[in-house]
Design an enzyme around this catalytic site. Structure first.
Site, PDB file in Angstrom:
ATOM      1  N   ASP A   1      -0.286   6.293  -3.014  1.00  0.00           N
ATOM      2  CA  ASP A   1       0.281   5.145  -2.321  1.00  0.00           C
ATOM      3  C   ASP A   1      -0.804   4.538  -1.441  1.00  0.00           C
ATOM      4  O   ASP A   1      -1.195   5.105  -0.426  1.00  0.00           O
ATOM      5  CB  ASP A   1       1.474   5.592  -1.481  1.00  0.00           C
ATOM      6  CG  ASP A   1       2.162   4.430  -0.764  1.00  0.00           C
ATOM      7  OD1 ASP A   1       1.668   3.284  -0.876  1.00  0.00           O
ATOM      8  OD2 ASP A   1       3.165   4.674  -0.078  1.00  0.00           O
ATOM      9  N   HIS A   2      -1.284   3.349  -1.821  1.00  0.00           N
ATOM     10  CA  HIS A   2      -2.370   2.715  -1.072  1.00  0.00           C
ATOM     11  C   HIS A   2      -1.929   2.284   0.321  1.00  0.00           C
ATOM     12  O   HIS A   2      -2.757   2.027   1.192  1.00  0.00           O
ATOM     13  CB  HIS A   2      -2.904   1.505  -1.845  1.00  0.00           C
ATOM     14  CG  HIS A   2      -1.934   0.367  -1.951  1.00  0.00           C
ATOM     15  ND1 HIS A   2      -0.929   0.342  -2.901  1.00  0.00           N
ATOM     16  CD2 HIS A   2      -1.793  -0.768  -1.209  1.00  0.00           C
ATOM     17  CE1 HIS A   2      -0.222  -0.762  -2.747  1.00  0.00           C
ATOM     18  NE2 HIS A   2      -0.724  -1.454  -1.740  1.00  0.00           N
TER      19      HIS A   2
END
Length: 426
Positions: free
Chosen positions: A345-346
């Site tokens: 998850d950036h």
């Protein structure tokens, strides 16, 4: 569709106490649901940390809410049950969220549950470092020994839920396991359960029930129903032993040796598929008759890999099965294809890992150098052109290409072949 909506009003019950950091995300998750016939009931235990102020902000979206002292989470849940006016009840407690805005629609839009009392599905477990798929058991018979699903990832008919409330009299004996006791009671009473192929809720690991040995003890007490059961006792001891072994300091080294080092550093140098196949099956990979995996294929978590009969995996392929890879029969996966169930998850400051299954159905053909990303289903007979990057589901017999992959054509539907490969030493 209108008739289905009319018959399936969903009551979502949220129980909360002093959870100012999590409650907004939970309420947003309900509001975002595309299913129109829904209601939200919020039972707050008398929060003093600002939670009530946030609940007030959502008052237009809430059918009923109260903030008052109660006897704990299960007492609050029973209050919510009494206030529900829908045909089905589910619980979305503070900190938990629906995995996306289409969960209610995915469960109820196209299905009739006339002969079903409880509908359940898969979940996602969320930690600071990962989002892990938590699959539910395929059928309710597993509940003879253990919970088949997580309570939040289920919908119970309101009439049934009112009959089977949480038994507060058992709180001192079963603590935080009263939800499992209630579900097991429904199961033993003959309620009808159905699993659907929907990932329903994402839940925080840091819950009150994250106590492994106590949870196993509660499970024994519930499934044995107050009587000594040699089978249930043996299952309890076995589970405690397995947990202890898999959480010992040495375990990660042992697991890495058998699941990573041997499959990816030794097997690629063994020229005989019969030997490679035997080892992969020993570590619980499921490989169908006539399927061939060439040398120099990199496999992560082979125990979560399933391949049907008559399929062929070429050299240089990466099979990241950490989130489950299911490949059907007569599937051709060309050289240097990447099938990736894992990602990150950036948006997360913890660079949280995320895992979601990939399904490739019968007769699909994945072209050279293509990449299939997590959560994607490749339909029956579909073709992924060389170099394509697939980020969304591909329909049956569809041909896709490009970055990101888009439909470029249709394939013939009268397919009848197996991917045969019998070249020695490969």
């Amino acid at each position: 569709m209108k008739e289905t909506v009319k018959q399936n009003k969903i009551s979502v019950i949220t129980v909360v106490y002093n959870s100012v950091s999590n409650i907004k995300e939970t309420l947003d998750s309900f509001v975002a649901q595309t299913w129109p016939n829904k209601e939200l009931i919020v039972i707050d235990g008398g929060s003093t940390d600002g939670t009530v102020d946030i609940i007030n902000e959502y008052s237009d979206d809430i059918a009923f809410w109260c903030s008052e002292p109660d006897g704990g989470i299960y007492d609050a849940m029973n209050k919510g049950i009494d206030k529900a006016t829908g045909e089905w009840i589910t619980f979305l407690n503070s900190g938990d969220v629906f995995v996306d805005e289409h969960v209610l629609e995915a469960v109820f839009a196209n299905d009739s549950y006339d002969d079903v009392d409880v509908v359940y599905g898969d979940s996602v477990e969320v930690t600071n470092t990962a989002r892990l798929q938590s699959p539910a058991a395929p059928d309710a018979s597993r509940m003879e020994y253990f919970p088949a699903y997580r309570h939040g990832s289920s919908f119970v008919r309101t009439a049934v839920q009112r009959k089977f409330k949480f038994n507060l009299a058992l709180k001192s004996k079963l603590g935080y396991a009263l939800d499992w006791e209630m579900i097991h009671r429904m199961y033993k009473s003959g309620c009808r359960f159905k699993k659907v192929g929907v990932v329903m809720q994402a839940f925080l690991q840091e819950g009150v029930s994250n106590r492994p040995y106590k949870s196993r003890w509660y499970n024994y007490k519930i499934t044995s129903q107050g009587k000594f059961s040699p089978k249930k006792w043996a299952y309890f001891l076995y589970n405690c032993f397995v947990y202890a072994m898999t959480h010992a300091a040495l375990y990660r080294w042992v697991r890495a040796f058998f699941m990573e080092f041997i499959p990816n550093s030794i097997l690629p140098h063994i020229h005989f598929w019969t030997i490679r196949r035997a080892y992969l099956k020993m570590v619980r990979a499921k490989i169908g008759k006539g399927t061939f995996i060439m040398k120099n294929v990199y496999i992560q978590s082979p125990n979560r890999l399933t391949i049907g009969s008559g399929s062929h995996i070429n050299r240089g392929v990466v099979l990241d099965a950490r989130g489950d890879i299911i490949i059907g029969a007569s599937v051709s996966v060309s050289h240097n294809v990447n099938i990736m169930t894992g990602s990150h998850d950036h948006r997360s400051k913890y660079f949280t890992g995320e895992f979601a299954p990939i399904v490739i159905k019968d007769y699909a053909w994945i072209g050279v150098g293509a990449t299939i990303l997590q959560g994607v289903t490749i339909g029956k007979g579909a073709v992924v052109c060389a170099g394509a990057v697939v980020t969304k589901d591909v329909a049956d017999y569809e041909i896709v290409g490009g970055v990101p992959a888009k439909k470029v054509g249709e394939r013939t539907r009268d397919l009848d072949y197996k991917c045969v490969w019998d070249v020695p030493f490969t």
